[in-house]
Design a protein around this motif. Structure first.
Motif, PDB file in Angstrom:
ATOM      1  N   ILE A 114       0.859  -1.184   0.000  1.00  0.00           N
ATOM      2  CA  ILE A 114       0.000   0.000   0.000  1.00  0.00           C
ATOM      3  C   ILE A 114       0.893   1.232   0.000  1.00  0.00           C
ATOM      4  O   ILE A 114       1.880   1.288   0.738  1.00  0.00           O
ATOM      5  N   VAL A 115       0.545   2.232  -0.825  1.00  0.00           N
ATOM      6  CA  VAL A 115       1.301   3.478  -0.847  1.00  0.00           C
ATOM      7  C   VAL A 115       0.353   4.662  -0.683  1.00  0.00           C
ATOM      8  O   VAL A 115      -0.810   4.612  -1.083  1.00  0.00           O
ATOM      9  N   ASP A 116       0.872   5.707  -0.061  1.00  0.00           N
ATOM     10  CA  ASP A 116       0.122   6.933   0.153  1.00  0.00           C
ATOM     11  C   ASP A 116       1.120   8.081   0.143  1.00  0.00           C
ATOM     12  O   ASP A 116       2.313   7.881   0.371  1.00  0.00           O
ATOM     13  N   ASP A 117       0.633   9.279  -0.108  1.00  0.00           N
ATOM     14  CA  ASP A 117       1.558  10.409  -0.152  1.00  0.00           C
ATOM     15  C   ASP A 117       1.967  10.855   1.245  1.00  0.00           C
ATOM     16  O   ASP A 117       3.137  10.986   1.546  1.00  0.00           O
ATOM     17  N   VAL A 118       0.987  11.071   2.135  1.00  0.00           N
ATOM     18  CA  VAL A 118       1.263  11.592   3.472  1.00  0.00           C
ATOM     19  C   VAL A 118       0.427  10.816   4.495  1.00  0.00           C
ATOM     20  O   VAL A 118      -0.781  10.680   4.316  1.00  0.00           O
ATOM     21  N   ALA A 119       1.064  10.328   5.542  1.00  0.00           N
ATOM     22  CA  ALA A 119       0.351   9.657   6.633  1.00  0.00           C
ATOM     23  C   ALA A 119       0.208  10.632   7.789  1.00  0.00           C
ATOM     24  O   ALA A 119       1.181  11.276   8.180  1.00  0.00           O
ATOM     25  N   VAL A 120      -1.016  10.753   8.308  1.00  0.00           N
ATOM     26  CA  VAL A 120      -1.250  11.640   9.449  1.00  0.00           C
ATOM     27  C   VAL A 120      -1.774  10.834  10.637  1.00  0.00           C
ATOM     28  O   VAL A 120      -1.111  10.697  11.648  1.00  0.00           O
ATOM     29  N   SER A 121      -2.987  10.289  10.513  1.00  0.00           N
ATOM     30  CA  SER A 121      -3.600   9.573  11.637  1.00  0.00           C
ATOM     31  C   SER A 121      -3.593   8.059  11.459  1.00  0.00           C
ATOM     32  O   SER A 121      -3.733   7.327  12.429  1.00  0.00           O
ATOM     33  N   GLY A 122      -3.471   7.589  10.225  1.00  0.00           N
ATOM     34  CA  GLY A 122      -3.497   6.155   9.964  1.00  0.00           C
ATOM     35  C   GLY A 122      -4.880   5.595   9.711  1.00  0.00           C
ATOM     36  O   GLY A 122      -5.016   4.430   9.352  1.00  0.00           O
ATOM     37  N   ARG A 123      -5.931   6.401   9.871  1.00  0.00           N
ATOM     38  CA  ARG A 123      -7.298   5.882   9.684  1.00  0.00           C
ATOM     39  C   ARG A 123      -7.541   5.398   8.258  1.00  0.00           C
ATOM     40  O   ARG A 123      -8.088   4.318   8.045  1.00  0.00           O
ATOM     41  N   LYS A 124      -7.151   6.198   7.277  1.00  0.00           N
ATOM     42  CA  LYS A 124      -7.350   5.829   5.872  1.00  0.00           C
ATOM     43  C   LYS A 124      -6.515   4.589   5.529  1.00  0.00           C
ATOM     44  O   LYS A 124      -6.972   3.697   4.817  1.00  0.00           O
ATOM     45  N   ILE A 129      -5.995  -1.447   4.602  1.00  0.00           N
ATOM     46  CA  ILE A 129      -5.541  -2.754   5.102  1.00  0.00           C
ATOM     47  C   ILE A 129      -6.739  -3.682   5.264  1.00  0.00           C
ATOM     48  O   ILE A 129      -6.690  -4.852   4.868  1.00  0.00           O
ATOM     49  N   ASP A 130      -7.828  -3.169   5.831  1.00  0.00           N
ATOM     50  CA  ASP A 130      -9.052  -3.970   5.995  1.00  0.00           C
ATOM     51  C   ASP A 130      -9.612  -4.407   4.650  1.00  0.00           C
ATOM     52  O   ASP A 130     -10.035  -5.554   4.485  1.00  0.00           O
ATOM     53  N   LEU A 131      -9.620  -3.497   3.675  1.00  0.00           N
ATOM     54  CA  LEU A 131     -10.134  -3.819   2.344  1.00  0.00           C
ATOM     55  C   LEU A 131      -9.330  -4.950   1.713  1.00  0.00           C
ATOM     56  O   LEU A 131      -9.904  -5.926   1.205  1.00  0.00           O
ATOM     57  N   ILE A 140       1.903  -6.384   2.703  1.00  0.00           N
ATOM     58  CA  ILE A 140       3.302  -6.603   3.113  1.00  0.00           C
ATOM     59  C   ILE A 140       3.900  -5.363   3.760  1.00  0.00           C
ATOM     60  O   ILE A 140       4.959  -5.434   4.363  1.00  0.00           O
ATOM     61  N   GLY A 141       3.215  -4.224   3.652  1.00  0.00           N
ATOM     62  CA  GLY A 141       3.697  -2.990   4.255  1.00  0.00           C
ATOM     63  C   GLY A 141       3.011  -1.791   3.644  1.00  0.00           C
ATOM     64  O   GLY A 141       2.239  -1.913   2.692  1.00  0.00           O
ATOM     65  N   VAL A 157       0.669  -3.435  10.212  1.00  0.00           N
ATOM     66  CA  VAL A 157       1.814  -3.735   9.345  1.00  0.00           C
ATOM     67  C   VAL A 157       2.816  -2.588   9.463  1.00  0.00           C
ATOM     68  O   VAL A 157       2.487  -1.515   9.959  1.00  0.00           O
ATOM     69  N   SER A 158       4.020  -2.831   8.955  1.00  0.00           N
ATOM     70  CA  SER A 158       5.046  -1.788   9.068  1.00  0.00           C
ATOM     71  C   SER A 158       4.796  -0.661   8.068  1.00  0.00           C
ATOM     72  O   SER A 158       4.352  -0.891   6.952  1.00  0.00           O
ATOM     73  N   LEU A 159       5.087   0.549   8.519  1.00  0.00           N
ATOM     74  CA  LEU A 159       5.016   1.735   7.679  1.00  0.00           C
ATOM     75  C   LEU A 159       6.432   2.251   7.523  1.00  0.00           C
ATOM     76  O   LEU A 159       7.157   2.407   8.505  1.00  0.00           O
ATOM     77  N   ARG A 160       6.801   2.534   6.275  1.00  0.00           N
ATOM     78  CA  ARG A 160       8.114   3.112   6.005  1.00  0.00           C
ATOM     79  C   ARG A 160       7.911   4.370   5.190  1.00  0.00           C
ATOM     80  O   ARG A 160       7.066   4.416   4.295  1.00  0.00           O
ATOM     81  N   SER A 161       8.684   5.389   5.517  1.00  0.00           N
ATOM     82  CA  SER A 161       8.531   6.675   4.833  1.00  0.00           C
ATOM     83  C   SER A 161       9.877   7.170   4.335  1.00  0.00           C
ATOM     84  O   SER A 161      10.928   6.737   4.807  1.00  0.00           O
ATOM     85  N   LEU A 162       9.817   8.099   3.390  1.00  0.00           N
ATOM     86  CA  LEU A 162      11.029   8.753   2.919  1.00  0.00           C
ATOM     87  C   LEU A 162      11.399   9.936   3.797  1.00  0.00           C
ATOM     88  O   LEU A 162      12.543  10.361   3.826  1.00  0.00           O
ATOM     89  N   LEU A 163      10.388  10.476   4.505  1.00  0.00           N
ATOM     90  CA  LEU A 163      10.621  11.630   5.360  1.00  0.00           C
ATOM     91  C   LEU A 163       9.691  11.572   6.566  1.00  0.00           C
ATOM     92  O   LEU A 163       8.486  11.376   6.409  1.00  0.00           O
ATOM     93  N   SER A 164      10.252  11.731   7.753  1.00  0.00           N
ATOM     94  CA  SER A 164       9.452  11.892   8.968  1.00  0.00           C
ATOM     95  C   SER A 164       9.385  13.388   9.254  1.00  0.00           C
ATOM     96  O   SER A 164      10.420  14.034   9.408  1.00  0.00           O
TER      97      SER A 164
END
Length: 193
Positions: A114-124, A129-131, A140-141, A157-164
């Motif tokens: 799964i990929v997303d541009d910006v993670a804030v709360s994790g709800r989306k 993940i549920d879907l 897998i992440g 699952v693990s979340l990895r980012s390019l920038l915190s």
């Protein structure tokens, strides 16, 4: 230079993608800062480099890369290209639920990144993940360009980012910007400047 050493913060700043004002995030939370990664992703050479760096963060094989929204389909497409797999994106149905449309599928047992541009709360992200789980796939992440969370996202699952880039967010009721009667900054107007 290895793709994982890319200076994403510098790229965001150079392209005017870190905006200041009074924003209502897609999650409904308020923030003084908005990060608009689409200002980077509109440049194919940058999109390819960013997606390649994000793809490199995961070693497990994936069968499909899934974006959480159609607006992040460029990111999914480029990460999928780097990994040699297919790309899909989730949409919302008439009830606002996350679904797959356009005859996109996740087959039983497929590994999904799964990929997303910006993670804030994790709800989306949790809805995605549920879907995938309901469709019989294995996540897998989660890869994001920017992790805006304040350090902990309740994900399975693990979340990895390019920038915190942790930033405070507020409910409308607790928002100091609202209390100071600062008007909401429309992202579309800021993008035109």
């Amino acid at each position: 230079m290895p793709r994982n050493n890319m200076d994403v913060l510098c790229l965001l700043q150079e392209h005017g993608a870190i905006l200041e004002g009074h924003f209502v995030m897609p999650s409904g939370f308020h923030s003084q800062t908005y990060i608009q990664t689409s200002l980077l992703m509109q440049h194919p050479n940058l999109a390819q480099k960013i997606a390649g760096a994000l793809a490199d963060k995961f070693t497990k094989p994936a069968d499909v890369v899934m974006a959480l929204t159609p607006s992040d389909s460029v990111l999914a497409q480029e990460v999928a290209r780097a990994r040699g797999v297919r790309a899909i994106f989730a949409s919302r149905d008439d009830n606002g639920e996350m679904v797959l449309k356009h005859n996109f599928t996740v087959k039983e047992g497929e590994n999904v990144l799964i990929v997303d541009d910006v993670a804030v709360s994790g709800r989306k992200i949790n809805k995605a993940i549920d879907l995938v789980g309901k469709l019989g796939g294995n996540v897998i992440g989660v890869g994001v360009i920017v992790d805006r969370s304040m350090g902990y996202l309740p994900l399975s699952v693990s979340l990895r980012s390019l920038l915190s880039y942790p930033m405070q967010t507020f409910t409308a009721k607790e928002c100091p910007l609202c209390a100071a009667k600062l008007p909401i900054t429309p992202v579309e107007e800021v993008s035109k400047n």
